[in-house]
Motif scaffolding. Structure first.
Motif, PDB file in Angstrom:
ATOM      1  N   GLN A  60      -0.839  -2.962  -7.062  1.00 34.57           N
ATOM      2  CA  GLN A  60      -2.143  -3.489  -6.630  1.00 34.57           C
ATOM      3  C   GLN A  60      -2.132  -5.023  -6.689  1.00 34.57           C
ATOM      4  OE1 GLN A  60      -4.531  -1.575  -5.511  1.00 34.57           O
ATOM      5  NE2 GLN A  60      -4.473   0.400  -6.555  1.00 34.57           N
ATOM      6  N   ILE A 103      -0.284  -6.504  -3.742  1.00 31.92           N
ATOM      7  CA  ILE A 103      -1.099  -6.550  -2.525  1.00 31.92           C
ATOM      8  C   ILE A 103      -1.986  -7.799  -2.537  1.00 31.92           C
ATOM      9  CG2 ILE A 103      -2.913  -5.398  -1.189  1.00 31.92           C
ATOM     10  CD1 ILE A 103      -1.912  -2.741  -2.395  1.00 31.92           C
ATOM     11  N   ARG A 112      -1.761 -10.977   0.050  1.00 32.21           N
ATOM     12  CA  ARG A 112      -2.876 -11.300   0.943  1.00 32.21           C
ATOM     13  C   ARG A 112      -3.398 -12.723   0.766  1.00 32.21           C
ATOM     14  NH1 ARG A 112      -1.256  -8.733   4.100  1.00 32.21           N
ATOM     15  NH2 ARG A 112      -1.813  -6.628   4.759  1.00 32.21           N
ATOM     16  N   ILE A 144       0.826  -3.901   5.289  1.00 32.98           N
ATOM     17  CA  ILE A 144       1.349  -3.283   4.073  1.00 32.98           C
ATOM     18  C   ILE A 144       1.074  -1.785   4.136  1.00 32.98           C
ATOM     19  CG2 ILE A 144       1.220  -3.174   1.556  1.00 32.98           C
ATOM     20  CD1 ILE A 144       0.101  -6.052   1.636  1.00 32.98           C
ATOM     21  N   VAL A 151       1.217   1.371   1.828  1.00 30.57           N
ATOM     22  CA  VAL A 151       1.365   1.759   0.428  1.00 30.57           C
ATOM     23  C   VAL A 151       1.921   3.178   0.354  1.00 30.57           C
ATOM     24  CG1 VAL A 151       0.070   2.372  -1.655  1.00 30.57           C
ATOM     25  CG2 VAL A 151      -0.406   0.225  -0.464  1.00 30.57           C
ATOM     26  N   ALA A 156      -6.413  -0.046  -3.190  1.00 36.11           N
ATOM     27  CA  ALA A 156      -5.299  -0.682  -2.484  1.00 36.11           C
ATOM     28  C   ALA A 156      -5.726  -1.099  -1.078  1.00 36.11           C
ATOM     29  CB  ALA A 156      -4.111   0.267  -2.428  1.00 36.11           C
ATOM     30  N   ALA A 180      -4.273  -3.586   1.720  1.00 31.02           N
ATOM     31  CA  ALA A 180      -3.234  -2.725   2.285  1.00 31.02           C
ATOM     32  C   ALA A 180      -3.750  -2.162   3.605  1.00 31.02           C
ATOM     33  CB  ALA A 180      -2.902  -1.603   1.318  1.00 31.02           C
ATOM     34  N   ASN A 181      -2.845  -1.892   4.556  1.00 30.12           N
ATOM     35  CA  ASN A 181      -3.288  -1.434   5.866  1.00 30.12           C
ATOM     36  C   ASN A 181      -3.329   0.078   5.981  1.00 30.12           C
ATOM     37  OD1 ASN A 181      -1.896  -4.145   6.037  1.00 30.12           O
ATOM     38  ND2 ASN A 181      -3.058  -4.101   7.951  1.00 30.12           N
ATOM     39  N   TYR A 219      -1.741   4.034   3.931  1.00 28.97           N
ATOM     40  CA  TYR A 219      -1.068   4.579   2.764  1.00 28.97           C
ATOM     41  C   TYR A 219      -0.473   5.934   3.079  1.00 28.97           C
ATOM     42  CZ  TYR A 219      -4.685   8.033   2.066  1.00 28.97           C
ATOM     43  OH  TYR A 219      -5.517   9.093   2.235  1.00 28.97           O
TER      44      TYR A 219
END
Lengths: 236, 484
Positions: free
Chosen positions: A70, A73, A77, A84, A86, A99, A104-105, A107
């Motif tokens: 975390q 990230i 950023r 990203i 995850v 996240a 994050a984009n 997961y």
């Protein structure tokens, strides 16, 4: 795709993962799909590599030996917009939402098959592609979304949507395949002060699904990510 | 008027007092009669003040008789010749009854005050004592002891269980058996008489009743009040103790829940991590079938195999943990060669990053050990697994076994980051890793299982810093058995 048939401008992917075997299969699978791979087993080293190589995508594990994923990230950023993805065994929704909220984009919950992983990677890399503008026409199954003229048709027939329904569909379309969190959607459609009012979103998604004939039990267009958000099922 | 028994001591004192007045009278012979009578009046007054009305009357009559016999003409007779003497007798009697009555009231008053004062100090002392009581049992014990002390009889204090069927908490001071809780409750509600016992019931703020019993058929008003007074004070302490109890129970329940959540999380993490490699590698072989080189295909399949073995180790650990926790681990020690155990542990770990070199140094006298081989091998697997996991890519792991009577030591050191001093004991806690955020895999249960297994052998395992360098040193200590 042949193993060594990478395009001249092969996308470079950074893997930050402490499990040797996971790094191994990711490297083999990604290289076989024409991507270039760099890897790190620690968070700090991963940050250094991201700075040095500016990869096109970062695959990040949350449980790292030195610093928490975390934190990685948040720190990434601070200075870069690299997508990203995850990858974590933590299936706790709060972890995932955290996240995604910190930048994050998308997961993938481990264990996951390589096909799912590759599909997510393709979506994230396509998002990056400047050719894909918001003015194009996007097709999704029988659904056709004309972003420029704000028209939605299904099998050629016009689908009448309310302003909010259209906005929801548009956001999902732009995100094409990427998960959008409840908070993200609520803030975009209703405004940041509604970020916690998930019931508004449920009602809206339900009415949109109804109009485009999507069955939540076997969705063709809108996939519910329980406790996290929604994603548009991209063609794969 | 309380004159149930004749107070012979009082009679004697009164007689002596009056006689003393008579003896002093000749000295004051020169004074007139009326003044002489004052001397006797003084004696009567003193007796009245000390012993009350009855003896005052006795003293006044005695005084009159002596006065009349010795000091009024005709002397040495009881004959009354003068009217003034009759008046003297009447005065004596009136004075005696008046002062006697007043004195009696005064004495009663003093006695009441004294009892009240004693009661206050008794309750206060009890209160102080109760302030130190932490548990329900302790409060009940104090009540029983104090009531027994006050009444001089066997006493009990009983708090029925919270739910019907729960056993009551009780304390008894004395040798007699406490009656059954149902009998006590019936006696307290007045439905039934409990032979040989008097029961006082007290309601607490939480609505639960406490019963105090005294082994006597009748408890008179004063004592009953005193017992209730003691009880009412104890109720406050009892409520507090009950509250503390409830809080402790809640805390225990929440800790149990946390542990359960930690276990679940640990299990899911330990099982899913190898599964992630297995599914990832196997699906890569299936999906990318055509585009894989022979070497890569082999690498992926090897990963599937070794991760499946790792999964098996985790499952073994979980089973061992359950067995250790339930005390079902039965040792069957035998003579084994430590070199064999290390080699076999190494084989089981062959799938782990091969770059880690393991240097084994086993001194000759430490070669043969008397242990349950499988368990010690499992311990070595767990410790080596950790060491490889924390080691840098090219790190060396050293296994050093030596004897230092009466122990055999096995030191396993790595060149990883080491363990901060504060955490060196905690790494042996089950689930410590989960609580500290799962930064590493497969360590939580592993070390705590090692400790359980080594302790079952009468030894111990501890974590240290490496001498002269970074890294962690895990020291296993086993008792050395005499060679066969």
């Amino acid at each position: 795709m042949p193993e060594n048939g990478a395009a001249p401008s092969a996308a470079q992917i950074l893997i930050v993962e402490d499990e040797a075997h996971i790094r191994k299969f990711l490297r083999i699978a990604l290289e076989a799909n024409g991507y270039e791979v760099i890897e790190s087993r620690r968070g700090e080293e991963g940050l250094d590599l991201a700075l040095k190589h500016s990869p096109s995508l970062i695959i990040l594990d949350l449980g790292l030996p030195d610093i928490d994923g975390q934190a990685v990230i948040s720190r990434l950023r601070e200075w870069c917009e690299t997508p990203i993805l995850v990858m974590s065994v933590r299936s706790d929704e709060r972890e995932i939402v955290r996240a995604l909220d910190s930048g994050a984009n998308d997961y993938v919950t481990k264990p996951a098959g390589i096909a799912e992983l590759l599909a997510r990677i393709r979506v994230l890399l396509r998002d990056q592609d400047p050719d894909q503008s918001e003015t194009g026409i996007v097709e999704c199954g029988t659904l056709q979304i004309d972003l420029a003229r704000r028209l939605v048709t299904q099998d050629g027939a016009l689908v009448r949507l309310t302003r909010k329904e259209y906005e929801l569909l548009r956001l999902l379309t732009i995100g094409a395949g990427r998960v959008l969190t409840h908070e993200e959607l609520l803030a975009e459609i209703w405004g940041p002060e509604f970020a916690r009012e998930t019931h508004h979103l449920r009602v809206l998604v339900s009415s949109l699904r109804h109009k485009i004939g999507d069955d939540p039990g076997a969705p063709e267009y809108i996939l519910t990510e329980k406790g996290v958000g929604y994603r548009l099922l991209a063609e794969s | 008027m309380r004159l149930k028994r004749i107070n012979w001591r009082g009679v004697l004192i009164a007689t002596i007092g009056v006689l003393a007045a008579a003896a002093m009278a000749p000295i004051l012979q020169r004074l007139p009669h009326a003044n002489l009578s004052l001397l006797f009046m003084t004696a009567v007054l003193l007796v009245a003040a000390r012993y009350g009305l009855g003896l005052a009357l006795y003293a006044s009559i005695l005084s009159f008789l002596i006065f009349n016999f010795f000091f009024t003409p005709p002397f040495l007779t009881f004959a009354v010749t003068e009217e003034g003497d009759v008046a003297t007798l009447v005065f004596f009697l009136v004075m005696a009854s008046l002062t006697g009555h007043l004195a009696a009231r005064m004495r009663d008053e003093i006695a009441t005050r004294k009892t009240a004062l004693e009661r206050i100090s008794l309750l206060e002392g009890f209160n102080r004592q109760l302030a130190g009581a932490a548990s329900v049992a302790e409060v009940l014990r104090m009540i029983a002891a104090r009531v027994s002390e006050v009444t001089g009889k066997t006493a009990f204090a009983v708090l029925p269980g919270a739910a019907p069927g729960d056993p009551p908490a009780q304390a008894v001071n004395g040798t007699d058996k406490v009656p059954g809780i149902d009998d006590i409750m019936r006696a307290a509600s007045g439905d039934e008489h409990l032979p040989g016992w008097s029961v006082v019931s007290l309601k607490s703020h939480q609505g639960r009743s406490t019963y105090i019993g005294v082994q006597t058929d009748t408890l008179d008003g004063v004592l009953r009040n005193l017992v209730s007074g003691l009880g009412n004070q104890a109720i406050v302490a009892l409520d507090r103790a009950l509250l503390v109890n409830d809080l402790a129970k809640q805390r225990m329940a929440s800790e149990r829940d946390q542990l359960r959540a930690a276990l679940l999380s640990s299990v899911s993490h330990d099982l899913r991590t190898p599964l992630a490699s297995i599914i990832g590698s196997a699906s890569s072989v299936v999906e990318l079938d055509g585009s894989l080189s022979q070497a890569n295909r082999k690498a992926l399949l090897e990963a599937v195999l070794s991760e499946a073995e790792r999964l098996d180790r985790h499952i073994q650990n979980m089973l061992d943990m359950a067995r250790l926790a339930q005390g079902e681990l039965i040792l069957t020690p035998d003579w084994v060669d430590l070199r064999d155990l290390v080699a076999s542990a190494g084989r089981r770990l062959r799938a782990l990053p091969a770059a880690n070199k393991v240097r084994v140094e086993i001194e000759p006298e430490a070669e043969l050990i008397h242990v349950h081989g499988d368990l010690i091998e499992q311990v070595l697997v767990n410790v080596l697994d950790n060491a490889t996991r924390y080691s840098p890519e090219d790190g060396v792991i050293r296994v050093h076994a030596y004897v230092s009577e009466p122990w055999i030591f096995i030191d396993i050191s790595d060149q990883g980051p080491g363990i901060p001093e504060a955490d060196r004991e905690r790494v042996f806690d089950a689930f410590y890793r989960v609580i500290s955020g799962d930064k590493q895999t497969g360590t939580g249960l592993g070390l705590s299982i090692c400790r359980g297994m080594i302790r079952a052998h009468g030894g111990d395992v501890s974590a240290h810093a490496c001498v002269g360098g970074t890294g962690c040193l895990i020291r296993i200590r086993l008792p050395r058995s005499p060679r066969p």
